[in-house]
Design an enzyme around this catalytic site. Structure first.
Site, short mmCIF file in Angstrom:
data_model
loop_
_atom_site.label_atom_id
_atom_site.label_comp_id
_atom_site.label_asym_id
_atom_site.label_seq_id
_atom_site.Cartn_x
_atom_site.Cartn_y
_atom_site.Cartn_z
N TYR A 56 0.85 -1.19 0.00
CA TYR A 56 0.00 0.00 0.00
C TYR A 56 0.89 1.25 0.00
O TYR A 56 1.30 1.75 1.05
CB TYR A 56 -0.94 0.02 1.21
CG TYR A 56 -2.06 -1.01 1.17
CD1 TYR A 56 -2.19 -1.90 0.11
CD2 TYR A 56 -2.99 -1.09 2.20
CE1 TYR A 56 -3.21 -2.83 0.07
CE2 TYR A 56 -4.02 -2.02 2.17
CZ TYR A 56 -4.12 -2.89 1.10
OH TYR A 56 -5.14 -3.81 1.08
N1 LIG Z 1 -6.88 -8.30 1.11
C1 LIG Z 1 -7.07 -7.67 -0.01
O1 LIG Z 1 -6.68 -8.15 -1.08
C2 LIG Z 1 -7.79 -6.36 0.02
C3 LIG Z 1 -8.33 -5.83 -1.18
C4 LIG Z 1 -9.04 -4.62 -1.11
C5 LIG Z 1 -9.18 -3.97 0.10
N2 LIG Z 1 -8.63 -4.49 1.24
C6 LIG Z 1 -8.74 -3.78 2.54
O2 LIG Z 1 -10.08 -3.40 2.78
C7 LIG Z 1 -10.14 -2.00 3.03
C8 LIG Z 1 -11.49 -1.44 2.61
O3 LIG Z 1 -11.78 -1.73 1.29
P1 LIG Z 1 -11.77 -0.62 0.14
O4 LIG Z 1 -11.09 0.61 0.64
O5 LIG Z 1 -11.26 -1.33 -1.05
O6 LIG Z 1 -13.31 -0.38 -0.15
P2 LIG Z 1 -14.57 0.07 0.72
O7 LIG Z 1 -14.24 0.08 2.13
O8 LIG Z 1 -15.68 -0.77 0.25
O9 LIG Z 1 -14.79 1.55 0.15
C9 LIG Z 1 -13.98 2.60 0.60
C10 LIG Z 1 -14.27 3.88 -0.15
O10 LIG Z 1 -15.66 4.22 -0.08
C11 LIG Z 1 -15.81 5.62 0.12
N3 LIG Z 1 -16.41 5.78 1.48
C12 LIG Z 1 -16.08 5.17 2.62
N4 LIG Z 1 -16.91 5.51 3.63
C13 LIG Z 1 -17.79 6.36 3.09
C14 LIG Z 1 -18.89 7.05 3.60
N5 LIG Z 1 -19.26 6.93 4.88
N6 LIG Z 1 -19.61 7.87 2.77
C15 LIG Z 1 -19.26 8.00 1.48
N7 LIG Z 1 -18.22 7.36 0.92
C16 LIG Z 1 -17.48 6.55 1.72
C17 LIG Z 1 -14.42 6.23 0.03
O11 LIG Z 1 -14.07 6.51 -1.33
P3 LIG Z 1 -14.53 7.81 -2.13
O12 LIG Z 1 -14.64 8.92 -1.15
O13 LIG Z 1 -13.45 8.02 -3.14
O14 LIG Z 1 -15.83 7.44 -2.76
C18 LIG Z 1 -13.57 5.07 0.51
O15 LIG Z 1 -12.24 5.16 0.11
C19 LIG Z 1 -8.94 -1.44 2.25
O16 LIG Z 1 -8.61 -0.15 2.65
C20 LIG Z 1 -7.91 -2.49 2.58
O17 LIG Z 1 -7.37 -2.28 3.86
C21 LIG Z 1 -7.97 -5.68 1.20
#
Ligand SMILES: NC(=O)c1ccc[n+]([C@@H]2O[C@H](COP(=O)([O-])OP(=O)(O)OC[C@H]3O[C@@H](n4cnc5c(N)ncnc54)[C@H](OP(=O)(O)O)[C@@H]3O)[C@@H](O)[C@H]2O)c1
Length: 326
Positions: A56
């Site tokens: 990351y």
């Molecule tokens: N193990 C793996 O392979 C893997 C893969 C992916 C992710 N992950 C982990 O999972 C975590 C979370 O997943 P993710 O970041 O991919 O997706 P997510 O949590 O589903 O979506 C996060 C995005 O949604 C928006 N958001 C979040 N809360 C919000 C709210 N209350 N209101 C409006 N928009 C909101 C923001 O983007 P915007 O403001 O740009 O819309 C934020 O960056 C990652 O940070 C990582 O640590 C792991």
């Protein structure tokens, strides 16, 4: 062998993939002050699990998410300080194939963090393309635990069969698997409905972590078919998915209205109701504050069933991670 301290996990965590990712998430250094405020708000509200990865923050931003978490956790002063749990994921890069390479990788993460890693996770399995590579990497994870360099070991993107295999391997050394994280949300029910992961995790005493619980932001309800869309790959994906998820978003909207909650809060609470720990990514204090509102209450069985039904009949689903194994 050293004694590992107990690792306790909260009901919800915070993902930090965006903290250092310029290309996909538009990160820049001017966001750091806001991210530190997100960190402080989360910890003070009991959201003490932070998920990161040594991948990351690439190139110039090498390991930025870990460096930020290190600085933020050292500078944090307030309640729950002792509960902060930094969970990093070590990438199965092609040049890593010995147990020592994993030990070295974890030590580099610890250096960026300025402290030991609490939970070390294998970012993905190489089973789908280079199965021979995986044994050394897994041995390295177990070594880290045995040497007391981490409090717990976890996996990521593993399916049921592969998980059982690794569980067997680790139990021969007396190393418990604490967690498994997979993409799990109302738009990605595959790991549980098709792979049956929750049941197997329960049988093996492994805590399931739900990553991308907001389907990268789609389930927040703030993106519509008409746009505007987020830049880059995420925008392309959203354009494709949004027309096929109308009924699911409508159901989410209705449940949220009847509960006087937001759609994000309901989507995250659904993950909690399913016995998983969601780790939503948050880039602003406002988003973190809203996500924290998913705690302290629980959808009832009827609401969960309604959402399950809407999810099952949705025309589109999230694309699965290419590294997800069966
Ligand atoms: N193990 C793996 O392979 C893997 C893969 C992916 C992710 N992950 C982990 O999972 C975590 C979370 O997943 P993710 O970041 O991919 O997706 P997510 O949590 O589903 O979506 C996060 C995005 O949604 C928006 N958001 C979040 N809360 C919000 C709210 N209350 N209101 C409006 N928009 C909101 C923001 O983007 P915007 O403001 O740009 O819309 C934020 O960056 C990652 O940070 C990582 O640590 C792991």
């Amino acid at each position: 062998m050293q004694t590992n301290q107990e690792l306790s996990l909260p009901k919800m965590g915070c993902g930090t993939w965006a903290w250092g990712n310029q290309l996909l998430w538009g990160y820049n250094e001017s966001m750091d002050g806001q991210l530190q405020a997100v960190f402080n708000l989360c910890v003070s509200n009991g959201v003490t699990l932070f998920d990161t990865g040594d991948s990351y923050g690439t190139g110039r931003l090498n390991g930025r998410s870990e460096s930020l978490l290190g600085r933020f956790s050292q500078e944090y002063q307030g309640v729950n300080q002792e509960k902060i749990c930094i969970a990093t994921k070590l990438a199965a890069y092609p040049w890593r194939w010995t147990s020592q390479s994993m030990i070295n990788a974890c030590k580099s993460s610890a250096q960026r963090l300025g402290r030991n890693v609490d939970l070390v996770q294998m970012h993905w399995s190489t089973a789908n393309y280079a199965p021979w590579q995986e044994e050394g990497l897994l041995d390295g994870l177990a070594d880290l635990y045995e040497q007391g360099l981490v409090k717990g070991v976890g996996l990521s993107n593993y399916g049921t069969k592969r998980l059982q295999r690794v569980h067997q391997k680790f139990s021969e050394r007396g190393v418990p698997i604490k967690t498994l994280q997979v993409q799990y949300s109302l738009l990605s029910t595959y790991p549980v409905t098709e792979l049956g992961l929750k049941q197997v995790c329960d049988e093996l005493g492994i805590q399931l972590i739900a990553y991308s619980p907001l389907a990268l932001g789609i389930l927040t309800g703030k993106y519509s078919e008409k746009g505007p869309f987020p830049p880059g790959v995420r925008g392309l994906l959203f354009r494709q998915l949004l027309p096929g998820v109308r009924s699911l978003l409508q159901c989410l909207r209705e449940v949220a209205a009847s509960r006087n909650k937001t759609m994000s809060q309901v989507a995250l609470n659904w993950c909690i109701a399913k016995g998983t720990i969601p780790i939503p990514g948050a880039k602003s204090v406002q988003q973190a504050q809203e996500n924290i509102g998913a705690l302290g209450w629980l959808l009832d069985a009827g609401e969960v069933a309604e959402l399950d039904q809407a999810a099952a009949s949705s025309d589109k689903k999230m694309v699965q991670n290419i590294f997800q194994t069966k």
